[in-house]
Design an enzyme around this catalytic site. Structure first.
Site, PDB file in Angstrom:
ATOM      1  N   HIS A 193       2.501 -12.921  -9.203  1.00  0.00           N
ATOM      2  CA  HIS A 193       2.522 -13.756 -10.408  1.00  0.00           C
ATOM      3  C   HIS A 193       1.132 -13.972 -11.008  1.00  0.00           C
ATOM      4  CE1 HIS A 193       0.840 -17.255  -8.232  1.00  0.00           C
ATOM      5  NE2 HIS A 193       1.507 -16.747  -7.206  1.00  0.00           N
TER       6      HIS A 193
ATOM      7  N   HIS B 175      -3.604   2.111 -11.762  1.00  0.00           N
ATOM      8  CA  HIS B 175      -2.591   2.730 -10.903  1.00  0.00           C
ATOM      9  C   HIS B 175      -2.493   1.932  -9.603  1.00  0.00           C
ATOM     10  CE1 HIS B 175      -0.831   6.697  -9.076  1.00  0.00           C
ATOM     11  NE2 HIS B 175      -0.166   5.631  -8.695  1.00  0.00           N
TER      12      HIS B 175
END
Length: 628
Positions: free
Chosen positions: A559, A568
């Site tokens: 979060h 990536h």
């Protein structure tokens, strides 16, 4: 993608078609068997079938029910479970043949053989529902159709023959079993015998076994108790017909139950579950009102005048149907997560209620007392499941009743032919990473893959409706291309991906966002264009991903994280809450970033590293131990 292709790529629709087909064939079969036997012999037939169902539930040993739990932990669990099912089947088959030979009781022998086949069919069907939902749907349709054809032939070509109809009942399971095994035992299947794991499976399956036994008793005990309390087969035949009609309405929550079984084996999907509950509840209430209003004509039309006397049973049983929505759909959470204790206790109380009320009411109220007992039992079970679900997931009561306007808006575009046309997608790259992206596109049905560009193709090659062609040649003609074309750069290397994406952006091209169906993306997450979220990955609340980000298989982005462009996250990496990740960062496979860490631009975090401090730009960070 065509309208037909689009809807058949949707799991709910395909399961709806399957269940609709099964219901239609089932009602035809029910009608033919009722007219073939009459009430009395139908009562005898249903008594045997109920015994077979209870026996199947017990001898399944709960194995099919724990598969989703194991599948979450090990994607290769299929080999172990299918192998176990084979061994179990051959043991039961030998015992069944011995029973037939020793007792010379044909009914007992056939029942034992039916249980053996049904156990294996139950297990491989449940495994295939997780592994190959679409294939399993087609298998169930095929076996249902074969069953109806055989019963139709028996109805027109033979006179009353109990053994023949029992054999046809077994053939339906046998056909389904064989096709399911063909689907599961592909090139990746390996017969696996691991005694230690089998011991663990058996131990873990004990409580699910008791639970499934209670479910079977709750559904089947009434007919068995009626026989034990000397109710004649004629009235049992009437009662079983009314129950059978209600059971076909249970197929409505079963549509959503199977899809949620498939999804919850990967992750808990509460939003999809509440949507399923609303649609299922609304549908069964409408069906119940229709059947109660037109019950007598329906019974007379389907089964003949002898069965109109079952109408009151139909009314009672359809009063119980709405509660089954909660029991069936919410129950998939317990199967997927291994949380069987509460489920077991709820079902135990429900079964005790059912049995106690049956014993108390049948002497005075005959088959109607049994029907009332079922209503009370099902209502208790469904409402208890609903209260648990509401409390655990903080779901408002209005979210688990009737459909809402936003549900209609959600479904309407899917059913509209005007919006059924799919955007064409061109994928850049055809390496290993691209192969996975292409599979996601095909599975999700979000885009119509039309072209793949890669320099290994000197000349255009067409395969399965997709044109594979040269990358350099196509990039040179970008300005002459259709402005509506959508692109995706399926290249794992951040620098190469950035270079090609910028070339496409300068030409004014738009980029797709591709998300695997099994990924979990919280509703507040923002994802930039050209980004990819792969199988089993998790992105939590209030996270913002930049453009052309890759969240690879099994990666977790927690979060309140800010992610730049061309980042990536490699397979299995975990970035915890509150972190900031700048542009062009590679977070290596299996690495962990603790909360509130800042990672600068152009950083490479080595595989298996654990980051506990901020990392400056243009750094290669690798540490198996925590960084001081």
């Amino acid at each position: 993608m065509s309208f037909a292709a689009r809807i058949f790529n949707n799991a709910f629709f395909l399961t709806f078609v399957k269940k609709g087909f099964v219901v239609l064939n089932g009602i035809v079969s029910l009608m033919l068997v009722a007219r073939y036997f009459g009430p009395a012999m139908r009562g005898e037939y249903m008594f045997i079938i109920n015994v077979v169902i209870v026996g199947t539930t017990i001898l399944n040993l709960g194995i099919s029910l724990i598969y989703p739990h194991f599948r979450k932990q090990d994607k290769r669990a299929k080999n172990l479970f299918v192998s176990y099912s084979f061994l179990q089947f051959f043991l039961y088959l030998i015992i069944s043949l011995l029973i037939l030979i020793i007792t010379k009781n044909i009914v007992l022998g056939i029942s034992a053989l039916l249980i053996s086949v049904n156990v294996l069919n139950l297990q491989v069907t449940q495994i295939n529902l997780v592994e190959n939902l679409k294939q399993q749907s087609m298998i169930i349709i095929a076996s249902s159709l074969i069953n109806t054809i055989l019963i139709t032939l028996a109805f027109f070509l033979t006179s009353e023959n109990l053994f023949l109809i029992l054999i046809i009942f077994g053939l339906k399971s046998y056909v389904s079993m064989v096709f399911s095994l063909v689907s599961l035992c592909g090139s990746d299947f390996k017969f696996t015998i691991v005694p230690v794991k089998y011991k663990k499976m058996t131990a873990l399956a004990f409580l699910p076994l008791l639970t499934s036994f209670l479910i079977a008793i709750n559904y089947q005990a009434d007919i068995i108790i009626l026989k034990m309390m000397s109710v004649d087969f004629y009235h049992i035949g009437l009662y079983s017909t009314g129950v059978a009609l209600a059971e076909y309405s249970w197929m409505i929550p079963d549509i959503f139950k199977e899809v949620m079984f498939h999804h919850n084996a990967r992750k808990d999907d509460v939003k999809r579950m509440t949507f399923s509950i609303r649609l299922g509840f609304t549908a069964v209430v409408l069906v119940a009102v229709l059947v109660i209003a037109l019950g007598k004509p329906i019974l007379g039309l389907l089964f003949g005048a002898d069965f109109v006397a079952a109408y009151q049973i139909v009314v009672w049983m359809f009063l119980a149907v709405p509660f089954m929505v909660y029991t069936k759909i919410i129950g998939t959470l317990f199967s997927a997560n291994g949380g069987w204790r509460f489920y077991f206790i709820t079902l135990l109380i429900s079964v005790l209620l059912n049995i106690g009320l049956n014993v108390a009411l049948i002497p005075s109220f005959h088959i109607y007392g049994s029907a009332f007992a079922s209503v009370i039992s099902y209502a208790f079970c469904g409402l208890t499941m609903l209260i648990w679900f509401k409390r655990k997931y903080k779901v408002p009561f209005r979210d688990v009743l009737f459909v809402k306007w936003e549900d209609v808006r959600k479904v309407a575009p899917f059913l509209s032919r005007k919006k059924a046309s799919m955007e064409s997608l061109i994928i850049i790259g055809d390496g290993g990473h691209s192969k996975m992206v292409q599979n996601i596109v095909r599975e999700s049905g979000t885009y119509q893959l039309t072209e793949v560009w890669d320099d290994k193709y000197r000349e255009p090659v067409a395969r399965d409706g997709v044109v594979y062609t040269s990358l350099d040649g196509q990039l040179q003609g970008l300005t002459q291309m259709d402005a509506d074309a959508t692109f995706f750069v399926a290249i794992g290397d951040n620098d190469i991906r950035k270079k090609i994406a910028r070339t496409l952006a300068l030409a004014g091209k738009k980029f797709a966002v591709i998300i695997h169906p099994t990924a979990f993306v919280e509703a507040t997450v923002e994802i930039g264009e050209g980004s990819l979220v792969m199988a089993g990955s998790i992105i939590q609340a209030n996270t913002v991903l930049g453009k052309h980000v890759i969240v690879n298989s099994g990666a977790t982005v927690e979060h309140d994280i800010s992610v730049g462009n061309f980042v990536h996250f490699a397979p299995g990496s975990v970035v915890t809450g509150g972190c900031t990740v700048a542009d062009n960062v590679l977070v290596g496979a299996g690495s962990v970033v603790v909360p509130n860490i800042s990672i600068g631009a152009n950083v490479v975090v080595g595989a298996g590293s654990t980051l506990t401090r901020n990392i400056e730009s243009n750094t290669v960070e690798y540490s198996r131990k925590k960084t001081e």
